[in-house]
Write an enzyme that holds these catalytic residues in place. Structure first.
Site, PDB file in Angstrom:
ATOM      1  N   CYS A 178       0.802  -1.227   0.000  1.00  0.00           N
ATOM      2  CA  CYS A 178       0.000   0.000   0.000  1.00  0.00           C
ATOM      3  C   CYS A 178       0.832   1.273   0.000  1.00  0.00           C
ATOM      4  O   CYS A 178       0.274   2.375  -0.076  1.00  0.00           O
ATOM      5  CB  CYS A 178      -0.932  -0.001   1.204  1.00  0.00           C
ATOM      6  SG  CYS A 178      -1.935  -1.496   1.323  1.00  0.00           S
ATOM      7  N   HIS A 311      -2.907   8.336   5.647  1.00  0.00           N
ATOM      8  CA  HIS A 311      -3.089   6.975   5.134  1.00  0.00           C
ATOM      9  C   HIS A 311      -4.540   6.554   5.344  1.00  0.00           C
ATOM     10  O   HIS A 311      -5.146   5.967   4.454  1.00  0.00           O
ATOM     11  CB  HIS A 311      -2.128   6.025   5.830  1.00  0.00           C
ATOM     12  CG  HIS A 311      -2.149   4.637   5.306  1.00  0.00           C
ATOM     13  ND1 HIS A 311      -1.942   4.345   3.970  1.00  0.00           N
ATOM     14  CD2 HIS A 311      -2.356   3.442   5.917  1.00  0.00           C
ATOM     15  CE1 HIS A 311      -2.010   3.036   3.788  1.00  0.00           C
ATOM     16  NE2 HIS A 311      -2.268   2.465   4.949  1.00  0.00           N
ATOM     17  N   GLU A 322      -1.497   5.558  13.025  1.00  0.00           N
ATOM     18  CA  GLU A 322      -1.068   6.732  12.258  1.00  0.00           C
ATOM     19  C   GLU A 322      -1.192   8.003  13.091  1.00  0.00           C
ATOM     20  O   GLU A 322      -0.293   8.865  13.063  1.00  0.00           O
ATOM     21  CB  GLU A 322      -1.889   6.872  10.982  1.00  0.00           C
ATOM     22  CG  GLU A 322      -1.461   8.082  10.155  1.00  0.00           C
ATOM     23  CD  GLU A 322      -2.283   8.290   8.891  1.00  0.00           C
ATOM     24  OE1 GLU A 322      -1.837   9.058   8.025  1.00  0.00           O
ATOM     25  OE2 GLU A 322      -3.373   7.689   8.786  1.00  0.00           O
ATOM     26  N   LYS A 343      -9.265   8.084   1.134  1.00  0.00           N
ATOM     27  CA  LYS A 343      -9.803   6.732   0.987  1.00  0.00           C
ATOM     28  C   LYS A 343     -11.275   6.655   1.361  1.00  0.00           C
ATOM     29  O   LYS A 343     -11.963   5.711   0.977  1.00  0.00           O
ATOM     30  CB  LYS A 343      -8.989   5.754   1.841  1.00  0.00           C
ATOM     31  CG  LYS A 343      -7.547   5.555   1.373  1.00  0.00           C
ATOM     32  CD  LYS A 343      -6.820   4.551   2.246  1.00  0.00           C
ATOM     33  CE  LYS A 343      -5.403   4.305   1.780  1.00  0.00           C
ATOM     34  NZ  LYS A 343      -4.480   5.432   2.040  1.00  0.00           N
ATOM     35  N   HIS A 348      -9.502   2.226  -0.867  1.00  0.00           N
ATOM     36  CA  HIS A 348      -8.066   2.004  -0.730  1.00  0.00           C
ATOM     37  C   HIS A 348      -7.551   1.421  -2.045  1.00  0.00           C
ATOM     38  O   HIS A 348      -7.849   0.283  -2.387  1.00  0.00           O
ATOM     39  CB  HIS A 348      -7.805   1.047   0.433  1.00  0.00           C
ATOM     40  CG  HIS A 348      -6.359   0.952   0.833  1.00  0.00           C
ATOM     41  ND1 HIS A 348      -5.327   1.307  -0.006  1.00  0.00           N
ATOM     42  CD2 HIS A 348      -5.769   0.532   1.989  1.00  0.00           C
ATOM     43  CE1 HIS A 348      -4.179   1.122   0.612  1.00  0.00           C
ATOM     44  NE2 HIS A 348      -4.423   0.662   1.826  1.00  0.00           N
ATOM     45  N   PHE A 407       1.357  -3.149   4.545  1.00  0.00           N
ATOM     46  CA  PHE A 407       1.664  -4.487   5.031  1.00  0.00           C
ATOM     47  C   PHE A 407       3.188  -4.643   5.101  1.00  0.00           C
ATOM     48  O   PHE A 407       3.931  -4.022   4.343  1.00  0.00           O
ATOM     49  CB  PHE A 407       1.120  -5.539   4.061  1.00  0.00           C
ATOM     50  CG  PHE A 407      -0.301  -5.959   4.338  1.00  0.00           C
ATOM     51  CD1 PHE A 407      -1.136  -5.230   5.155  1.00  0.00           C
ATOM     52  CD2 PHE A 407      -0.815  -7.118   3.745  1.00  0.00           C
ATOM     53  CE1 PHE A 407      -2.434  -5.631   5.395  1.00  0.00           C
ATOM     54  CE2 PHE A 407      -2.114  -7.529   3.972  1.00  0.00           C
ATOM     55  CZ  PHE A 407      -2.924  -6.793   4.802  1.00  0.00           C
TER      56      PHE A 407
END
Length: 790
Positions: A178, A311, A322, A343, A348, A407
């Protein structure tokens, strides 16, 4: 989009060399098929997340997402280069967005060799792979199916972009899940600042895949309503698809071309969590390091950050982590920097998220508007920052950050500046310094260690055996020597190879990994074994049968994340997927990070695992009809350091990494220039970077592996190089096999071994050239000098 700011002129004597600016953007998202549609939808707070119609949705955790609905197709026919007939949506999205970005930039007259491509993706052409796998299962495949395997690797889309627009400079694909789009921006920025390109087409693309839907379903991460990042009632993420592309250029080039200057790339920061395969560090420690790195590079103080495009996935752990990272990095100033999530309105976009959200950040600076977070239901105390709920906000802003965390703990933050705003003072350019090799390790079919590899090559002993019409050389090793039983239950064979070779290389270098040691991993094939293991039950008609234990291993950067977790390397981390040149690409990225003092040392493993599906794909490709071609597995790792840090800790210096260059043939997917023009440019530019004349070379380690359409052009190019007549051209891969993305590491180990004990045939130690190429005409050349020359 409106109101492009003219770039102001810095006071006399204060101009900064190689300033990188954004001068064109393009996007394809659920908001529409232009960047203007993206911005207008985002700034108005319109959520384009709705029912997905383009693929069957039964069995998934939700049936809503940010789906692209355009019928437009790109002008470039990328299928023509290999005779394909079925399109890959991720390639279509990328090409459409690129057309828009290049048209807006309007830069003409720049030589093709000064244009490059940096492309990020999580899944690459995985949708094509899924279709091929399904047809294999039900025996409905067509005669040309084998050709479509060329669409699967992420590098294929990078090479389609190069071919579409005739861009012959550096070309690479990066896959940090991502955070891929943000990493693509970071690596492109370094290419421009280092002078290897004057302009770069940069961005990311991902299309919906059954793997992603089933995977996030298995993790119970999907929301049944449009995602509500940072909200107290958030319950998961919404998947999206699409692409974002930006044109980055050196400032003077953009100004000379009359290009619009939308924003300046002030700096970036990269880091690894080294914590968990999917969950972020709860305190946001790794993400905070990335944010601090971006601030330092940009010359920003915490109080200078006016806006953050977060994010903001909408999951409980990510949003709070975050928020903690922002507070840790900005301190008291965090409360004054609005943090919103795009998002919530497009979903996403995985590997494309960093690029699309960078476009939103740039446009926020252009229009002086902080876009909102949609679907907001109230402040969660675990987040607690200003999420710009529901409605946009007009405000003065000169600097903004774009966060992307992924990830495997890959973190990225990019800082953008308003060009008409006040000037910031970036960190001074570090003093020029040599980059050296201090450690290595090898796990191959010859055995463990460089000596076993050397002996097999010296004896001319072909490795491997026949497997269904292909010669395959398997890496035989005992992972129990490097990982615990509990660790092995969670990781796949690719990660085991990466961990084992990395541990061995660090031990050989006498180095203990920490926050100043990074990981840049190269892999051309990636985790295809895990993808097959996860996907086949899903394709069997059971989307809910995807394993949550396997899914984290299906991202290409899982192996790099496992290395970071297992050896403690928490510096900048990245995974590059430049096909058969991936290992060489990893070394170039690591070199640039070290030159800029982003790390003190970087671990560079190149790893490949040949799964049943991979072998089936190679059998189907119309490229491997040549006899004598061997595919090889392996894990080969090098440790790179700045010379000063290596000497300060008393490390043995094995060689100097003196120079590198990357060039593209720009012939399209699966094609080379038959004259070897791109190979020759890469070789000559690498030698120039190293300050080495062709006549000084004592050996050339060729890419040649027994594939006629690739070996022939390289031989022509090498013949034109004007090296000494007695300079040997070594072709070890013809004996030891083609280790896919690990070819450069293989040649480097053999070169280092040849210098050890005078085993170079009496020629004397001297600089050597190493070539590595992808199947689609991306060529990378490296120059090494023996330690005795330092």
């Amino acid at each position: 989009m409106t109101d492009v700011y003219e770039h102001d002129t810095a006071p006399e004597g204060t101009a900064r060399p190689r300033t990188v600016v954004v001068c064109g953007v393009g996007a394809v998202t659920a908001q529409g098929d232009t960047a203007e549609a993206l911005w207008e939808g985002i700034r108005s707070g319109f959520s384009a997340i709705g029912p997905v119609r383009g693929m069957p949705m039964d069995g998934y955790g939700t049936d809503i997402g940010g789906e692209v609905e355009t019928d437009r197709l790109p002008a470039y026919d990328y299928l023509a280069s290999f005779g394909g007939s079925e399109r890959e949506p991720a390639a279509d999205f990328a090409l459409l967005a690129a057309e828009e970005a290049l048209a807006q930039a309007g830069i003409t007259g720049l030589p093709a060799e000064r244009w490059g491509v940096s492309f990020g993706s999580c899944n690459g052409g995985l949708r094509s792979a899924e279709k091929l796998a399904r047809r294999t299962q039900d025996k409905s495949g067509g005669e040309d199916d084998g050709r479509h395997y060329l669409l699967v690797p992420p590098q294929a889309i990078a090479e389609a972009l190069s071919g579409a627009f005739g861009l012959k400079g550096p070309s690479l694909s990066v896959n940090t899940a991502c955070a891929s789009g943000a990493h693509a921006i970071a690596h492109a920025t370094e290419s421009i600042r280092a002078g290897r390109a004057d302009a770069m087409l940069v961005g990311g693309s991902d299309a919906f895949t059954e793997t992603a839907w089933a995977g996030f379903t298995s993790l119970q991460s999907l929301s049944t309503k449009p995602a509500a990042p940072y909200s107290k009632d958030r319950d998961g993420l919404s998947l999206g698809e699409g692409a974002g592309m930006l044109v980055l250029a050196e400032e003077s080039v953009a100004r000379a071309a009359g290009a619009p200057i939308l924003a300046e790339v002030l700096g970036y920061g990269l880091s690894a969590d080294g914590y968990h395969a999917t969950a972020p560090h709860p305190k946001g420690e790794g993400a905070a390091r990335a944010i601090r790195g971006a601030l330092q590079a940009a010359g920003l103080g915490p109080e200078d950050v006016d806006y953050i495009n977060g994010h903001g996935t909408g999951t409980a752990k990510n949003d709070s982590a975050e928020s903690n990272a922002v507070r840790a990095a900005l301190g008291e100033a965090a409360g004054g920097a609005p943090l919103s999530s795009s998002k919530s309105m497009i979903g996403h976009l995985l590997g494309a998220a960093g690029a699309v959200e960078a476009i939103v950040t740039v446009q926020a600076l252009v229009e002086q508007i902080a876009p909102p977070t949609a679907n907001f239901t109230g402040v969660d105390p675990k987040c607690g920052l200003d999420a710009v709920p529901d409605a946009d906000r007009a405000m003065a802003m000169d600097a903004a950050l774009s966060n992307n965390f992924a990830f495997a703990g890959a973190n990225a933050c990019v800082a953008f500046g308003r060009p008409a705003g006040r000037r910031f003072t970036p960190a001074p350019e570090p003093a020029a310094e040599k980059i050296v090799i201090t450690g290595f390790a090898a796990i191959t079919s010859a055995g463990e260690g460089a000596e076993a590899l050397w002996q097999a090559w010296q004896e001319g002993r072909p490795l491997g055996t026949e497997e269904g019409g292909l010669r395959v050389a398997r890496a035989d090793f005992d992972p129990a020597a490097y990982t615990t039983p509990a660790e092995r239950r969670r990781i796949d064979r690719l990660s085991q190879l990466a961990i084992a070779s990395s541990r061995m290389a660090l031990e050989h270098a006498g180095l203990t990994a920490d926050e100043r040691v990074g990981v840049v991993l190269g892999t051309g094939l990636g985790p295809m074994r895990s993808i097959e293991q996860f996907l086949l039950p899903v394709l069997g008609g059971c989307p809910d049968h995807g394993s949550p234990a396997v899914f984290p291993n299906t991202v290409f950067n899982a192996a790099a994340g496992q290395v970071a977790m297992n050896v403690g390397a928490k510096g900048p981390t990245s995974t590059v997927t430049t096909g058969h040149a991936a290992g060489a690409s990893a070394l170039t990225v690591a070199h640039d990070l070290l030159v800029q003092h982003r790390a003190d040392a970087v671990l560079c493993p190149a790893v490949e695992d040949l799964s049943p599906g991979v072998l089936e794909a190679y059998r189907g490709l119309p490229l491997f009809e040549d006899a004598g071609y061997t595919l090889a597995e392996g894990g080969i790792a090098l440790v790179l350091e700045r010379e000063s840090t290596a000497r300060a800790r008393g490390a043995g210096i094995l060689a100097e990494f003196a120079g590198h260059a990357t060039a593209s043939d720009a012939q399209g997917i699966g094609r080379w220039d038959d004259r070897g023009e791109g190979v020759e440019r890469a070789m000559r530019q690498a030698l120039a970077h190293a300050g080495v004349e062709p006549a000084e070379l004592t050996a050339i380690w060729a890419n040649a592996a027994g594939l006629g359409r690739a070996d022939g052009p390289e031989a022509l190019a090498t013949g034109r190089l004007s090296a000494q007549a007695d300079c040997p051209v070594h072709t070890p891969k013809r004996t030891l096999g083609e280790p896919v993305g690990a070819g450069a590491q293989l040649a480097a180990l053999l070169a280092l071994t040849s210098w050890d004990g005078g085993r170079d045939g009496g020629r004397g130690s001297g600089p050597v050239l190493i070539n590595s190429s992808s199947l689609g005409g991306t060529h990378i050349s490296l120059v090494l000098r023996p330690a005795t020359e330092n």
